[in-house]
Enzyme design. Structure first.
Site, mmCIF file in Angstrom:
data_model
loop_
_atom_site.group_PDB
_atom_site.id
_atom_site.type_symbol
_atom_site.label_atom_id
_atom_site.label_comp_id
_atom_site.label_asym_id
_atom_site.label_seq_id
_atom_site.Cartn_x
_atom_site.Cartn_y
_atom_site.Cartn_z
ATOM 1 N N ASP A 168 3.708 -5.288 -23.001
ATOM 2 C CA ASP A 168 3.226 -4.293 -22.869
ATOM 3 C C ASP A 168 2.921 -4.184 -21.769
ATOM 4 O O ASP A 168 3.187 -3.100 -20.870
ATOM 5 C CB ASP A 168 2.924 -4.241 -24.073
ATOM 6 C CG ASP A 168 3.578 -3.931 -25.281
ATOM 7 O OD1 ASP A 168 4.974 -3.839 -25.427
ATOM 8 O OD2 ASP A 168 2.626 -4.666 -25.604
ATOM 9 N N ASP A 199 -13.722 10.041 -6.338
ATOM 10 C CA ASP A 199 -11.908 9.021 -6.554
ATOM 11 C C ASP A 199 -13.514 7.673 -7.645
ATOM 12 O O ASP A 199 -13.843 6.819 -6.795
ATOM 13 C CB ASP A 199 -11.406 9.450 -5.330
ATOM 14 C CG ASP A 199 -10.354 8.186 -6.818
ATOM 15 O OD1 ASP A 199 -9.822 8.881 -7.815
ATOM 16 O OD2 ASP A 199 -10.026 7.275 -5.700
ATOM 17 N N ASN A 253 -3.364 11.289 -2.842
ATOM 18 C CA ASN A 253 -2.992 12.188 -3.321
ATOM 19 C C ASN A 253 -3.875 13.153 -4.037
ATOM 20 O O ASN A 253 -3.903 13.843 -4.194
ATOM 21 C CB ASN A 253 -2.570 11.543 -4.873
ATOM 22 C CG ASN A 253 -1.019 10.656 -5.312
ATOM 23 O OD1 ASN A 253 -0.486 10.952 -4.255
ATOM 24 N ND2 ASN A 253 -1.277 9.687 -5.083
ATOM 25 N N ASP A 268 -10.468 4.593 -8.382
ATOM 26 C CA ASP A 268 -9.969 3.253 -8.096
ATOM 27 C C ASP A 268 -9.135 3.177 -6.366
ATOM 28 O O ASP A 268 -8.625 3.995 -5.937
ATOM 29 C CB ASP A 268 -8.843 3.574 -8.932
ATOM 30 C CG ASP A 268 -8.645 3.900 -10.300
ATOM 31 O OD1 ASP A 268 -9.665 3.233 -10.842
ATOM 32 O OD2 ASP A 268 -7.994 4.761 -11.286
ATOM 33 N N ASP A 300 -9.774 6.828 -1.404
ATOM 34 C CA ASP A 300 -8.686 6.391 -0.788
ATOM 35 C C ASP A 300 -7.476 6.633 -0.848
ATOM 36 O O ASP A 300 -6.855 5.938 0.096
ATOM 37 C CB ASP A 300 -8.599 4.940 -1.684
ATOM 38 C CG ASP A 300 -7.761 4.954 -2.459
ATOM 39 O OD1 ASP A 300 -6.658 4.283 -2.846
ATOM 40 O OD2 ASP A 300 -8.457 6.006 -4.140
ATOM 41 N N THR A 338 -11.809 11.392 -11.466
ATOM 42 C CA THR A 338 -11.180 10.056 -11.853
ATOM 43 C C THR A 338 -9.577 10.570 -12.767
ATOM 44 O O THR A 338 -9.854 11.204 -13.620
ATOM 45 C CB THR A 338 -11.451 9.030 -12.127
ATOM 46 O OG1 THR A 338 -10.338 7.820 -13.153
ATOM 47 C CG2 THR A 338 -11.955 9.395 -12.853
ATOM 48 N N ALA A 339 -8.223 10.184 -12.948
ATOM 49 C CA ALA A 339 -7.297 10.534 -13.352
ATOM 50 C C ALA A 339 -8.264 9.840 -14.910
ATOM 51 O O ALA A 339 -6.342 10.010 -15.687
ATOM 52 C CB ALA A 339 -6.141 9.864 -13.481
ATOM 53 N N ARG A 399 -6.892 7.054 -33.425
ATOM 54 C CA ARG A 399 -8.118 6.214 -33.112
ATOM 55 C C ARG A 399 -9.420 6.563 -33.398
ATOM 56 O O ARG A 399 -9.443 7.302 -32.607
ATOM 57 C CB ARG A 399 -8.302 4.909 -31.806
ATOM 58 C CG ARG A 399 -7.145 4.358 -32.312
ATOM 59 C CD ARG A 399 -7.304 2.708 -32.515
ATOM 60 N NE ARG A 399 -6.210 1.668 -32.844
ATOM 61 C CZ ARG A 399 -6.751 0.429 -32.961
ATOM 62 N NH1 ARG A 399 -7.438 -0.055 -33.619
ATOM 63 N NH2 ARG A 399 -5.458 -0.248 -32.850
ATOM 64 N N LYS A 455 -7.134 17.640 -9.764
ATOM 65 C CA LYS A 455 -8.337 17.112 -8.912
ATOM 66 C C LYS A 455 -9.594 18.104 -8.752
ATOM 67 O O LYS A 455 -10.721 18.924 -8.800
ATOM 68 C CB LYS A 455 -8.150 15.753 -8.854
ATOM 69 C CG LYS A 455 -8.418 14.655 -9.077
ATOM 70 C CD LYS A 455 -8.681 13.461 -8.033
ATOM 71 C CE LYS A 455 -8.372 11.817 -8.836
ATOM 72 N NZ LYS A 455 -8.691 11.066 -8.294
#
Length: 284
Positions: free
Chosen positions: A69, A41, A217, A43, A214, A146-147, A103, A191
């Site tokens: 924002d 993972d 989830n 983060d 960590d 990772t997301a 983009r 995942k």
């Protein structure tokens, strides 16, 4: 195929394609161990904080959206992380990645390279990086899971000298992002689907593989491999790890652990909502 399975399959397919494209012959490395690999993972596991939040900061500095924002973006992540409802993620699926809709993919990748150097390079946990290198030195392949959008995840993996990345796959047409996802955000069960799909494609024996995270989830991903390691774990994952006799590695100081881990507000679970909910706040 449900959205989580589709996301996992798409992420695995993208990782295999990228590995083939980036393959180097005669690199002089250790003899390859073809059936074992490691999955990390990002983060709060490989990096302090949330990679997508650092990316959003960089985009805000480049006027992709306003600082207000960005504040809304952070607040959405706090609500998602504390609320803990998977529906908070899936409910935003159709508007995910609207901040880059239209983009060019190449432009976003180029910005990601710049932002990595500015805001992410000095946030890598040295201890986790050493764990990844241990697997590389053993001839094993190492993937990030990772997301975060796969384009950003690949940049992080490449800069760290890793094999590649499994990440959220954004749809693109003629080199432009459409603002839609393939399946859903790569989070939780998705995942695990991605890891299993990659293992099937690459001939990996998941019993010989290792996963690091960590966040509670990521229990589905951690449970999919033979060796699970909780790195800088949130309190819930620490409890699961102790109950299942999983390894625990914590590279935080006491003060930093308290600040980051209550309850990893902008950590691994938050990223799942980060792409979708927060960045949709940008002004058009």
């Amino acid at each position: 195929m449900d959205p989580a399975q589709r996301a996992g399959q798409a992420s695995a397919a993208a990782a295999v394609a990228a590995e083939a494209e980036d393959a180097l012959d005669g690199d002089g490395g250790p003899p390859p161990d073809l059936t074992a690999a490691a999955f990390f993972d990002v983060d709060n596991t490989m990096m302090v904080g949330a990679s997508i939040f650092h990316f959003a900061r960089g985009l805000a500095a480049r006027k992709f959206f306003t600082t207000s924002d960005l504040a809304g973006f952070a607040w959405e992540q706090i609500k998602f992380r504390v609320g803990g409802r998977e529906s908070d993620v899936s409910g935003h699926r159709d508007t995910a990645l609207s901040f880059v809709a239209g983009r060019p993919v190449d432009e976003v990748v180029s910005l990601g390279e710049e932002i990595y150097d500015e805001l992410m390079a000095d946030r890598i946990w040295a201890g986790t990086r050493a764990l990844a290198q241990m697997h590389l030195d053993a001839g094993q392949r190492v993937w990030l899971v990772t997301a975060t959008p796969v384009e950003l995840a690949r940049i992080i993996a490449r800069r760290l000298g890793l094999t590649g990345a499994l990440g959220t796959v954004a749809e693109s047409t003629d080199g432009l992002f459409t603002g839609r996802l393939v399946g859903e955000i790569l989070h939780g069960p998705a995942k695990a689907h991605a890891v299993r799909a990659l293992a099937a494609s690459e001939g990996l024996d998941l019993r010989r593989c290792t996963a690091y995270s960590d966040s509670v989830n990521d229990v589905p991903m951690l449970s999919a491999v033979g060796t699970a390691v909780a790195v800088n774990p949130d309190s819930e994952l620490r409890d699961v790890a102790k109950a299942r006799n999983w390894q625990i590695r914590d590279f935080r100081t006491g003060r930093k652990a308290a600040r980051i881990g209550v309850p990893s507000v902008l950590g691994a679970g938050a990223v799942a909502g980060a792409v979708a909910a927060g960045l949709a706040y940008r002004k058009r």
